[in-house]
Scaffold this motif. Sequence first.
Motif, short mmCIF file in Angstrom:
data_model
loop_
_atom_site.label_atom_id
_atom_site.label_comp_id
_atom_site.label_asym_id
_atom_site.label_seq_id
_atom_site.Cartn_x
_atom_site.Cartn_y
_atom_site.Cartn_z
N VAL A 102 0.86 -1.18 0.00
CA VAL A 102 0.00 0.00 0.00
C VAL A 102 0.89 1.23 0.00
N LEU A 103 0.69 2.09 -0.97
CA LEU A 103 1.44 3.34 -1.02
C LEU A 103 0.45 4.46 -0.74
N SER A 104 0.55 5.05 0.44
CA SER A 104 -0.48 5.98 0.89
C SER A 104 -0.42 7.30 0.13
N ALA A 105 -1.40 8.15 0.40
CA ALA A 105 -1.57 9.37 -0.39
C ALA A 105 -0.36 10.30 -0.34
N SER A 106 0.43 10.23 0.72
CA SER A 106 1.57 11.14 0.83
C SER A 106 2.82 10.61 0.12
N VAL A 107 2.73 9.42 -0.44
CA VAL A 107 3.92 8.79 -1.01
C VAL A 107 4.10 9.19 -2.48
N ARG A 108 5.32 9.60 -2.79
CA ARG A 108 5.67 9.87 -4.18
C ARG A 108 6.84 8.97 -4.56
N ILE A 109 6.70 8.28 -5.67
CA ILE A 109 7.78 7.42 -6.15
C ILE A 109 8.19 7.90 -7.53
N ARG A 110 9.49 8.06 -7.70
CA ARG A 110 10.01 8.34 -9.03
C ARG A 110 10.94 7.20 -9.37
N GLY A 111 10.55 6.35 -10.28
CA GLY A 111 11.37 5.19 -10.59
C GLY A 111 10.49 4.02 -10.98
N ARG A 112 11.05 2.84 -10.85
CA ARG A 112 10.37 1.65 -11.32
C ARG A 112 9.88 0.81 -10.14
N LEU A 113 8.63 0.39 -10.20
CA LEU A 113 8.08 -0.48 -9.17
C LEU A 113 7.74 -1.80 -9.83
N SER A 114 8.28 -2.90 -9.29
CA SER A 114 8.00 -4.19 -9.92
C SER A 114 7.93 -5.27 -8.85
N VAL A 165 11.75 7.17 -3.29
CA VAL A 165 10.49 7.08 -2.55
C VAL A 165 10.45 8.21 -1.53
N VAL A 166 9.42 9.03 -1.59
CA VAL A 166 9.28 10.14 -0.65
C VAL A 166 7.91 10.00 0.00
N ALA A 167 7.86 10.09 1.34
CA ALA A 167 6.58 9.95 2.02
C ALA A 167 6.50 10.86 3.24
N GLU A 168 5.32 11.33 3.53
CA GLU A 168 5.09 12.18 4.71
C GLU A 168 4.83 11.32 5.93
N ASP A 169 4.20 10.16 5.73
CA ASP A 169 3.80 9.35 6.88
C ASP A 169 4.61 8.05 6.92
N GLU A 170 4.22 7.20 7.84
CA GLU A 170 5.00 6.00 8.17
C GLU A 170 5.21 5.09 6.95
N ILE A 171 6.42 4.52 6.88
CA ILE A 171 6.74 3.57 5.80
C ILE A 171 7.23 2.27 6.42
N VAL A 172 6.67 1.17 5.98
CA VAL A 172 7.17 -0.15 6.37
C VAL A 172 7.71 -0.82 5.12
N VAL A 173 8.98 -1.20 5.16
CA VAL A 173 9.59 -1.87 4.00
C VAL A 173 9.76 -3.34 4.33
N GLN A 174 9.13 -4.18 3.53
CA GLN A 174 9.32 -5.64 3.63
C GLN A 174 10.02 -6.16 2.38
N GLY A 175 10.00 -5.35 1.33
CA GLY A 175 10.58 -5.75 0.05
C GLY A 175 11.93 -5.07 -0.17
N THR A 176 12.14 -4.63 -1.40
CA THR A 176 13.43 -4.08 -1.80
C THR A 176 13.27 -2.65 -2.29
N VAL A 177 14.14 -1.77 -1.82
CA VAL A 177 14.16 -0.38 -2.31
C VAL A 177 15.60 -0.05 -2.68
N ARG A 178 15.79 0.40 -3.92
CA ARG A 178 17.11 0.84 -4.35
C ARG A 178 17.00 2.28 -4.82
N GLY A 179 17.84 3.14 -4.27
CA GLY A 179 17.81 4.53 -4.71
C GLY A 179 17.80 5.46 -3.52
#
Lengths: 134, 104
Positions: free
Chosen positions: A21-33, B16-30
Amino acid sequence: MAQAKTITKRALGPGDAGPTVLSASVRIRGRLSGEGDVTVEGSIEGAVSVSGELFVAEGATVLSAEALEAGSATIGGHVEGGISAGGAVHLTASSRVRGDLKGSEVSIEEGAEFAGRIDAIFDLPAELGGVRGR
Amino acid sequence: MASTVIGAGITIEGEVVAEDEIVVQGTVRGKLHGKDRVSIEAGAVVEADVVAGPLQVAGSLTGNVSSHDRVDLQPGARVIGNVKATRITIADGAQFKGNVDMDV
Protein backbone atom coordinates in the motif's frame (compact mmCIF):
# COMPACT_ATOMS: atom_id res chain seq x y z
CA MET A 1 20.35 3.64 31.13
CA ALA A 2 18.00 3.61 28.21
CA GLN A 3 17.09 0.22 26.91
CA ALA A 4 15.76 -0.67 23.53
CA LYS A 5 12.09 -1.52 23.72
CA THR A 6 11.14 -4.91 22.48
CA ILE A 7 9.22 -4.52 19.30
CA THR A 8 6.91 -7.26 18.22
CA LYS A 9 7.68 -8.32 14.71
CA ARG A 10 5.19 -9.85 12.39
CA ALA A 11 6.35 -13.22 11.17
CA LEU A 12 6.82 -13.11 7.44
CA GLY A 13 7.43 -16.41 5.75
CA PRO A 14 9.62 -16.74 2.70
CA GLY A 15 7.70 -16.14 -0.51
CA ASP A 16 4.96 -14.39 1.41
CA ALA A 17 4.18 -11.53 -0.91
CA GLY A 18 2.03 -9.35 1.33
CA PRO A 19 -0.01 -6.54 -0.08
CA THR A 20 1.70 -3.29 -0.84
CA VAL A 21 0.00 0.00 0.00
CA LEU A 22 1.44 3.34 -1.02
CA SER A 23 -0.48 5.98 0.89
CA ALA A 24 -1.57 9.37 -0.39
CA SER A 25 1.57 11.14 0.83
CA VAL A 26 3.92 8.79 -1.01
CA ARG A 27 5.67 9.87 -4.18
CA ILE A 28 7.78 7.42 -6.15
CA ARG A 29 10.01 8.34 -9.03
CA GLY A 30 11.37 5.19 -10.59
CA ARG A 31 10.37 1.65 -11.32
CA LEU A 32 8.08 -0.48 -9.17
CA SER A 33 8.00 -4.19 -9.92
CA GLY A 34 7.40 -7.55 -8.30
CA GLU A 35 4.89 -9.97 -6.85
CA GLY A 36 1.70 -9.30 -4.96
CA ASP A 37 -1.11 -6.78 -4.94
CA VAL A 38 -0.34 -3.08 -5.02
CA THR A 39 -2.58 -0.20 -3.97
CA VAL A 40 -1.49 3.26 -5.05
CA GLU A 41 -3.04 6.22 -3.25
CA GLY A 42 -0.15 8.62 -3.88
CA SER A 43 1.80 9.23 -7.06
CA ILE A 44 4.24 7.27 -9.18
CA GLU A 45 6.33 8.62 -12.02
CA GLY A 46 7.75 5.57 -13.73
CA ALA A 47 7.05 2.07 -14.85
CA VAL A 48 4.91 -0.37 -12.87
CA SER A 49 4.99 -4.13 -13.33
CA VAL A 50 3.28 -6.33 -10.74
CA SER A 51 1.94 -9.88 -10.81
CA GLY A 52 -1.10 -9.25 -8.64
CA GLU A 53 -3.90 -6.76 -8.64
CA LEU A 54 -3.02 -3.13 -9.24
CA PHE A 55 -5.42 -0.69 -7.63
CA VAL A 56 -4.96 3.00 -8.38
CA ALA A 57 -7.24 4.84 -5.97
CA GLU A 58 -9.19 7.99 -6.62
CA GLY A 59 -6.83 10.94 -6.29
CA ALA A 60 -3.77 8.83 -7.11
CA THR A 61 -1.57 9.48 -10.14
CA VAL A 62 0.59 7.10 -12.16
CA LEU A 63 2.56 8.62 -15.03
CA SER A 64 4.48 6.12 -17.08
CA ALA A 65 6.14 6.13 -20.48
CA GLU A 66 5.09 2.52 -20.99
CA ALA A 67 1.93 0.57 -20.17
CA LEU A 68 1.43 -0.47 -16.55
CA GLU A 69 1.65 -4.26 -16.32
CA ALA A 70 -0.46 -6.12 -13.78
CA GLY A 71 -2.36 -9.33 -13.18
CA SER A 72 -5.50 -7.26 -13.09
CA ALA A 73 -6.14 -3.57 -12.63
CA THR A 74 -8.78 -1.33 -11.10
CA ILE A 75 -8.26 2.35 -11.78
CA GLY A 76 -9.98 5.18 -9.94
CA GLY A 77 -7.26 7.78 -10.38
CA HIS A 78 -5.20 9.35 -13.13
CA VAL A 79 -3.09 7.05 -15.31
CA GLU A 80 -0.92 8.05 -18.27
CA GLY A 81 0.72 5.31 -20.29
CA GLY A 82 -1.97 2.70 -20.57
CA ILE A 83 -2.54 -0.61 -18.86
CA SER A 84 -1.73 -4.15 -19.87
CA ALA A 85 -3.21 -6.88 -17.67
CA GLY A 86 -3.47 -10.63 -17.95
CA GLY A 87 -6.87 -10.41 -16.29
CA ALA A 88 -9.51 -7.76 -16.08
CA VAL A 89 -9.04 -4.01 -16.39
CA HIS A 90 -11.67 -1.85 -14.76
CA LEU A 91 -11.89 1.92 -15.01
CA THR A 92 -14.17 3.36 -12.34
CA ALA A 93 -16.22 6.54 -12.65
CA SER A 94 -13.50 8.70 -11.06
CA SER A 95 -10.70 7.50 -13.36
CA ARG A 96 -8.83 9.50 -15.96
CA VAL A 97 -6.77 7.29 -18.25
CA ARG A 98 -4.72 8.08 -21.32
CA GLY A 99 -3.13 5.18 -23.16
CA ASP A 100 -4.06 1.77 -24.47
CA LEU A 101 -5.90 -0.81 -22.40
CA LYS A 102 -5.22 -4.50 -22.76
CA GLY A 103 -6.84 -7.23 -20.71
CA SER A 104 -8.99 -10.33 -20.80
CA GLU A 105 -11.89 -8.06 -19.88
CA VAL A 106 -12.09 -4.31 -20.02
CA SER A 107 -14.84 -2.34 -18.34
CA ILE A 108 -15.28 1.40 -18.20
CA GLU A 109 -17.79 2.98 -15.85
CA GLU A 110 -19.88 5.91 -16.84
CA GLY A 111 -18.04 9.10 -15.87
CA ALA A 112 -14.58 7.71 -16.53
CA GLU A 113 -12.37 9.74 -18.86
CA PHE A 114 -10.47 7.56 -21.29
CA ALA A 115 -8.36 8.29 -24.34
CA GLY A 116 -6.72 5.35 -26.05
CA ARG A 117 -7.24 2.03 -27.71
CA ILE A 118 -8.85 -1.03 -26.19
CA ASP A 119 -7.26 -4.36 -26.93
CA ALA A 120 -9.50 -7.12 -25.58
CA ILE A 121 -11.36 -10.14 -26.81
CA PHE A 122 -14.98 -9.26 -26.25
CA ASP A 123 -17.99 -7.71 -27.92
CA LEU A 124 -17.80 -3.99 -27.62
CA PRO A 125 -20.89 -2.24 -26.30
CA ALA A 126 -22.60 0.06 -28.76
CA GLU A 127 -21.33 3.26 -27.14
CA LEU A 128 -17.75 2.18 -27.82
CA GLY A 129 -18.56 1.32 -31.42
CA GLY A 130 -16.01 3.83 -32.70
CA VAL A 131 -13.15 1.97 -31.06
CA ARG A 132 -12.25 -1.40 -32.45
CA GLY A 133 -11.46 -4.17 -30.00
CA ARG A 134 -9.37 -7.12 -30.98
CA MET B 1 -1.53 -0.19 10.92
CA ALA B 2 1.05 1.55 8.87
CA SER B 3 -0.26 3.57 6.03
CA THR B 4 2.46 2.63 3.57
CA VAL B 5 3.74 -0.90 3.17
CA ILE B 6 6.20 -1.96 0.49
CA GLY B 7 5.44 -5.68 0.42
CA ALA B 8 7.92 -8.52 0.43
CA GLY B 9 7.65 -9.29 -3.29
CA ILE B 10 8.04 -5.71 -4.45
CA THR B 11 11.12 -3.93 -5.74
CA ILE B 12 11.27 -0.16 -6.15
CA GLU B 13 14.18 1.27 -8.09
CA GLY B 14 14.23 5.03 -7.72
CA GLU B 15 13.13 7.58 -5.23
CA VAL B 16 10.49 7.08 -2.55
CA VAL B 17 9.28 10.14 -0.65
CA ALA B 18 6.58 9.95 2.02
CA GLU B 19 5.09 12.18 4.71
CA ASP B 20 3.80 9.35 6.88
CA GLU B 21 5.00 6.00 8.17
CA ILE B 22 6.74 3.57 5.80
CA VAL B 23 7.17 -0.15 6.37
CA VAL B 24 9.59 -1.87 4.00
CA GLN B 25 9.32 -5.64 3.63
CA GLY B 26 10.58 -5.75 0.05
CA THR B 27 13.43 -4.08 -1.80
CA VAL B 28 14.16 -0.38 -2.31
CA ARG B 29 17.11 0.84 -4.35
CA GLY B 30 17.81 4.53 -4.71
CA LYS B 31 16.51 6.98 -2.16
CA LEU B 32 14.09 6.57 0.73
CA HIS B 33 12.88 9.79 2.32
CA GLY B 34 10.32 9.60 5.11
CA LYS B 35 9.21 12.38 7.41
CA ASP B 36 7.79 9.93 9.95
CA ARG B 37 8.75 6.47 11.18
CA VAL B 38 10.53 4.12 8.76
CA SER B 39 10.72 0.40 9.50
CA ILE B 40 12.95 -1.88 7.50
CA GLU B 41 11.68 -5.31 8.47
CA ALA B 42 13.44 -8.64 8.56
CA GLY B 43 13.91 -9.88 5.01
CA ALA B 44 13.77 -6.40 3.52
CA VAL B 45 16.66 -5.12 1.42
CA VAL B 46 17.30 -1.39 1.20
CA GLU B 47 20.17 -0.13 -0.91
CA ALA B 48 19.48 3.53 -0.54
CA ASP B 49 20.27 6.65 1.37
CA VAL B 50 17.60 6.92 4.04
CA VAL B 51 16.22 10.06 5.62
CA ALA B 52 13.66 9.36 8.32
CA GLY B 53 12.09 10.23 11.62
CA PRO B 54 12.49 7.27 13.94
CA LEU B 55 14.13 4.43 12.01
CA GLN B 56 14.11 0.79 12.97
CA VAL B 57 16.06 -1.77 11.02
CA ALA B 58 15.73 -5.54 11.24
CA GLY B 59 16.62 -6.22 7.61
CA SER B 60 19.52 -5.34 5.35
CA LEU B 61 20.42 -1.70 4.77
CA THR B 62 23.26 -0.42 2.63
CA GLY B 63 23.47 3.35 2.51
CA ASN B 64 23.79 6.39 4.67
CA VAL B 65 21.14 7.14 7.24
CA SER B 66 20.01 10.47 8.59
CA SER B 67 17.33 10.61 11.26
CA HIS B 68 16.08 13.59 13.23
CA ASP B 69 15.02 11.09 15.88
CA ARG B 70 16.30 7.70 17.00
CA VAL B 71 17.75 4.79 15.06
CA ASP B 72 17.30 1.25 16.36
CA LEU B 73 19.31 -1.54 14.80
CA GLN B 74 17.51 -4.68 15.88
CA PRO B 75 18.77 -8.26 16.13
CA GLY B 76 19.30 -9.63 12.65
CA ALA B 77 19.84 -6.20 11.11
CA ARG B 78 22.74 -5.80 8.70
CA VAL B 79 23.68 -2.18 8.15
CA ILE B 80 26.55 -0.85 6.08
CA GLY B 81 26.75 2.93 6.02
CA ASN B 82 27.05 5.98 8.17
CA VAL B 83 24.33 6.79 10.67
CA LYS B 84 23.50 10.31 11.76
CA ALA B 85 20.87 10.43 14.51
CA THR B 86 20.22 11.98 17.90
CA ARG B 87 19.96 8.55 19.54
CA ILE B 88 21.00 5.12 18.41
CA THR B 89 20.70 1.58 19.74
CA ILE B 90 22.53 -1.39 18.28
CA ALA B 91 21.05 -4.61 19.57
CA ASP B 92 22.99 -7.73 20.31
CA GLY B 93 22.89 -9.67 17.06
CA ALA B 94 22.82 -6.63 14.79
CA GLN B 95 25.64 -6.23 12.30
CA PHE B 96 26.87 -2.72 11.66
CA LYS B 97 29.71 -1.23 9.68
CA GLY B 98 30.00 2.53 9.45
CA ASN B 99 30.32 5.71 11.41
CA VAL B 100 27.92 7.05 13.97
CA ASP B 101 27.36 10.79 14.24
CA MET B 102 25.19 11.81 17.19
CA ASP B 103 25.85 15.49 16.61
CA VAL B 104 27.68 16.05 19.93
